[in-house]
Design a protein around this motif. Structure first.
Motif, mmCIF file in Angstrom:
data_model
loop_
_atom_site.group_PDB
_atom_site.id
_atom_site.type_symbol
_atom_site.label_atom_id
_atom_site.label_comp_id
_atom_site.label_asym_id
_atom_site.label_seq_id
_atom_site.Cartn_x
_atom_site.Cartn_y
_atom_site.Cartn_z
ATOM 1 N N LEU A 243 0.835 -1.200 0.000
ATOM 2 C CA LEU A 243 0.000 0.000 0.000
ATOM 3 C C LEU A 243 0.869 1.250 0.000
ATOM 4 O O LEU A 243 0.586 2.231 -0.711
ATOM 5 N N LYS A 244 1.954 1.207 0.761
ATOM 6 C CA LYS A 244 2.895 2.333 0.809
ATOM 7 C C LYS A 244 3.568 2.526 -0.549
ATOM 8 O O LYS A 244 3.718 3.666 -1.027
ATOM 9 N N ALA A 245 3.950 1.433 -1.190
ATOM 10 C CA ALA A 245 4.607 1.526 -2.493
ATOM 11 C C ALA A 245 3.706 2.188 -3.526
ATOM 12 O O ALA A 245 4.172 2.936 -4.389
ATOM 13 N N GLY A 246 2.395 1.908 -3.440
ATOM 14 C CA GLY A 246 1.444 2.504 -4.367
ATOM 15 C C GLY A 246 1.319 4.001 -4.223
ATOM 16 O O GLY A 246 0.792 4.671 -5.119
ATOM 17 N N LYS A 247 1.800 4.539 -3.133
ATOM 18 C CA LYS A 247 1.783 5.987 -2.910
ATOM 19 C C LYS A 247 3.109 6.643 -3.277
ATOM 20 O O LYS A 247 3.276 7.841 -3.108
ATOM 21 N N MET A 248 4.036 5.813 -3.788
ATOM 22 C CA MET A 248 5.385 6.307 -4.079
ATOM 23 C C MET A 248 5.793 6.072 -5.537
ATOM 24 O O MET A 248 6.967 5.929 -5.833
ATOM 25 N N GLY A 249 4.815 6.046 -6.429
ATOM 26 C CA GLY A 249 5.130 5.910 -7.844
ATOM 27 C C GLY A 249 4.959 4.529 -8.420
ATOM 28 O O GLY A 249 5.110 4.338 -9.633
ATOM 29 N N VAL A 250 4.669 3.530 -7.580
ATOM 30 C CA VAL A 250 4.415 2.178 -8.092
ATOM 31 C C VAL A 250 2.972 2.137 -8.612
ATOM 32 O O VAL A 250 2.026 2.258 -7.844
ATOM 33 N N CYS A 251 2.823 1.961 -9.911
ATOM 34 C CA CYS A 251 1.502 1.998 -10.550
ATOM 35 C C CYS A 251 0.980 0.622 -10.922
ATOM 36 O O CYS A 251 -0.195 0.483 -11.271
ATOM 37 N N LYS A 252 1.820 -0.389 -10.866
ATOM 38 C CA LYS A 252 1.414 -1.754 -11.231
ATOM 39 C C LYS A 252 2.045 -2.722 -10.240
ATOM 40 O O LYS A 252 3.257 -2.686 -10.016
ATOM 41 N N ILE A 253 1.214 -3.554 -9.649
ATOM 42 C CA ILE A 253 1.689 -4.569 -8.709
ATOM 43 C C ILE A 253 1.271 -5.930 -9.229
ATOM 44 O O ILE A 253 0.082 -6.195 -9.449
ATOM 45 N N ASN A 254 2.251 -6.799 -9.444
ATOM 46 C CA ASN A 254 1.997 -8.134 -9.990
ATOM 47 C C ASN A 254 1.595 -9.114 -8.896
ATOM 48 O O ASN A 254 2.226 -9.159 -7.839
ATOM 49 N N ILE A 255 0.573 -9.912 -9.189
ATOM 50 C CA ILE A 255 0.066 -10.897 -8.224
ATOM 51 C C ILE A 255 -0.181 -12.213 -8.953
ATOM 52 O O ILE A 255 -1.010 -12.283 -9.864
ATOM 53 N N ASP A 256 0.538 -13.242 -8.548
ATOM 54 C CA ASP A 256 0.377 -14.567 -9.139
ATOM 55 C C ASP A 256 0.289 -15.634 -8.051
ATOM 56 O O ASP A 256 -0.661 -16.410 -7.989
ATOM 57 N N THR A 257 1.282 -15.673 -7.165
ATOM 58 C CA THR A 257 1.321 -16.715 -6.134
ATOM 59 C C THR A 257 0.059 -16.739 -5.286
ATOM 60 O O THR A 257 -0.459 -17.814 -4.955
ATOM 61 N N ASP A 258 -0.476 -15.572 -4.933
ATOM 62 C CA ASP A 258 -1.689 -15.543 -4.121
ATOM 63 C C ASP A 258 -2.877 -16.169 -4.848
ATOM 64 O O ASP A 258 -3.746 -16.785 -4.218
ATOM 65 N N LEU A 259 -2.917 -16.023 -6.167
ATOM 66 C CA LEU A 259 -3.970 -16.684 -6.951
ATOM 67 C C LEU A 259 -3.827 -18.195 -6.865
ATOM 68 O O LEU A 259 -4.807 -18.924 -6.670
ATOM 69 N N ARG A 260 -2.602 -18.667 -7.027
ATOM 70 C CA ARG A 260 -2.347 -20.110 -6.991
ATOM 71 C C ARG A 260 -2.718 -20.690 -5.626
ATOM 72 O O ARG A 260 -3.327 -21.762 -5.535
ATOM 73 N N LEU A 261 -2.335 -19.984 -4.569
ATOM 74 C CA LEU A 261 -2.606 -20.474 -3.221
ATOM 75 C C LEU A 261 -4.101 -20.496 -2.917
ATOM 76 O O LEU A 261 -4.613 -21.440 -2.305
ATOM 77 N N ALA A 262 -4.810 -19.435 -3.320
ATOM 78 C CA ALA A 262 -6.251 -19.372 -3.062
ATOM 79 C C ALA A 262 -6.966 -20.517 -3.759
ATOM 80 O O ALA A 262 -7.825 -21.192 -3.175
ATOM 81 N N MET A 263 -6.606 -20.751 -4.999
ATOM 82 C CA MET A 263 -7.263 -21.814 -5.767
ATOM 83 C C MET A 263 -6.917 -23.191 -5.207
ATOM 84 O O MET A 263 -7.797 -24.044 -5.024
ATOM 85 N N THR A 264 -5.641 -23.408 -4.926
ATOM 86 C CA THR A 264 -5.206 -24.719 -4.448
ATOM 87 C C THR A 264 -5.778 -25.026 -3.062
ATOM 88 O O THR A 264 -6.195 -26.160 -2.790
#
Length: 309
Positions: A243-264
């Motif tokens: 959340l802090k990074a999103g306030k400091m110029g980070v406009c895109k955050i990649n999410i993959d592992t959390d998808l895999r874990l939720a599904m599995t």
């Protein structure tokens, strides 16, 4: 509404000090769960495809599934190539309907990274497609990406400025301590926010990207392990840091592992409680719902991009 590029998304995100979620997709249920969540949250969305996903599901199937999601949801969706390893893969995706591609030359020497990135940028920009590149190397394992901790390097801020100026790239993935996969940290989690701040100050208004940014939510790790999994010691990036990074110029955050874990986790629980089930719909339906709920949580509490359309 046609597929969009990330240009307008990132402009709004930078000005609004939030990030857009870039979620990796591999099949229909994953796409549906992500898109349903974004629709309910009225959030912009990037669906991204790795080399592994293209090999698993085939390029054409993924493109058509994303087109269906676009028609079904009416959302502004960008279709992005994640970790394109060379010019030919990027060209194939540009020619094949993607609106954004990543050329990952981070394993190359600086000058070679610039050369291949510039080549992709020139080809993409002529066709109205945007390009992400990477400078610095993240540790960890995810699909075709496999970098030992000893080979990981943080992004040099001065090199970042030179790289952007010489390549004309549209966004830049930087290394400040995140890593790919489910085992991101041993001990205390740390991100180099001072480095991020320096890069953002040197590149004002320019969108920065964080890879390897799944939180590895404990509830999913615990559920996986409870129902026969062996995912011990997994640890991701704390949500308050993202959340802090999103306030400091980070406009895109990649999410993959959390998808895999939720599904599995959902599928493991279903089979443990319903051992007689064999119809894939019986276990993929709750798995899709688990992805949807997890993505809604990310949009609200990590990306801060609800109602940003």
């Amino acid at each position: 509404m046609p597929l969009v590029t990330t240009s307008e998304m990132f402009k709004k995100a930078y000005e609004g000090q939030y990030a857009v979620g870039a979620f990796n997709v591999n099949n229909m249920e994953i796409i549906q769960g992500i898109v349903d969540a974004a629709k309910e949250e009225n959030a912009p969305l990037i669906l991204q495809v790795s080399a592994g996903a293209r090999k698993y599901a085939k390029h054409i199937y993924l493109v058509k599934l994303v087109e269906a999601a676009l028609e079904d949801s009416g959302l502004p969706i960008a279709l992005h190539l994640d970790h394109g390893e060379d010019f030919e893969i990027c060209k194939s995706c540009i020619d094949g309907g993607f609106t954004s591609v990543m050329i990952d030359g981070s394993k190359l020497p600086f000058e070679e990274n610039i050369a291949v990135t510039k080549k992709v940028v020139e080809y993409a920009h002529e066709r109205g497609i945007v390009v992400e590149a990477e400078l610095g190397r993240l540790a960890g394992v995810e699909d075709a990406v496999n970098v030992n901790a000893k080979d990981a390097t943080y992004t040099d801020p001065d090199q970042a400025v030179e790289f952007v100026e010489r390549t004309g790239v549209d966004s830049l993935a930087i290394a400040i301590g995140t890593s790919h996969g489910a085992y991101k940290f041993k001990g205390e989690c740390k991100l180099d926010f001072a480095r991020l701040e320096t890069i953002s100050n040197k590149l004002p208004g320019f969108p920065v990207v964080l890879h390897g940014a799944s939180t590895v939510l404990p509830e999913f790790v615990e559920k996986c392990n409870q129902y026969g999994g062996k995912i011990h010691g997994a640890q991701g990036v704390p949500e308050d840091m993202l959340l802090k990074a999103g306030k400091m110029g980070v406009c895109k955050i990649n999410i993959d592992t959390d998808l895999r874990l939720a599904m599995t986790a959902s599928i493991r629980e279903h089979f443990a409680k319903n051992p007689a089930d064999f119809d894939p719909r019986q276990y993929l339906k709750p798995a899709r719902e688990a992805i949807k709920n997890m993505v809604k949580h990310k949009i609200r509490n990590v990306l801060n991009c609800s109602n940003r359309i």
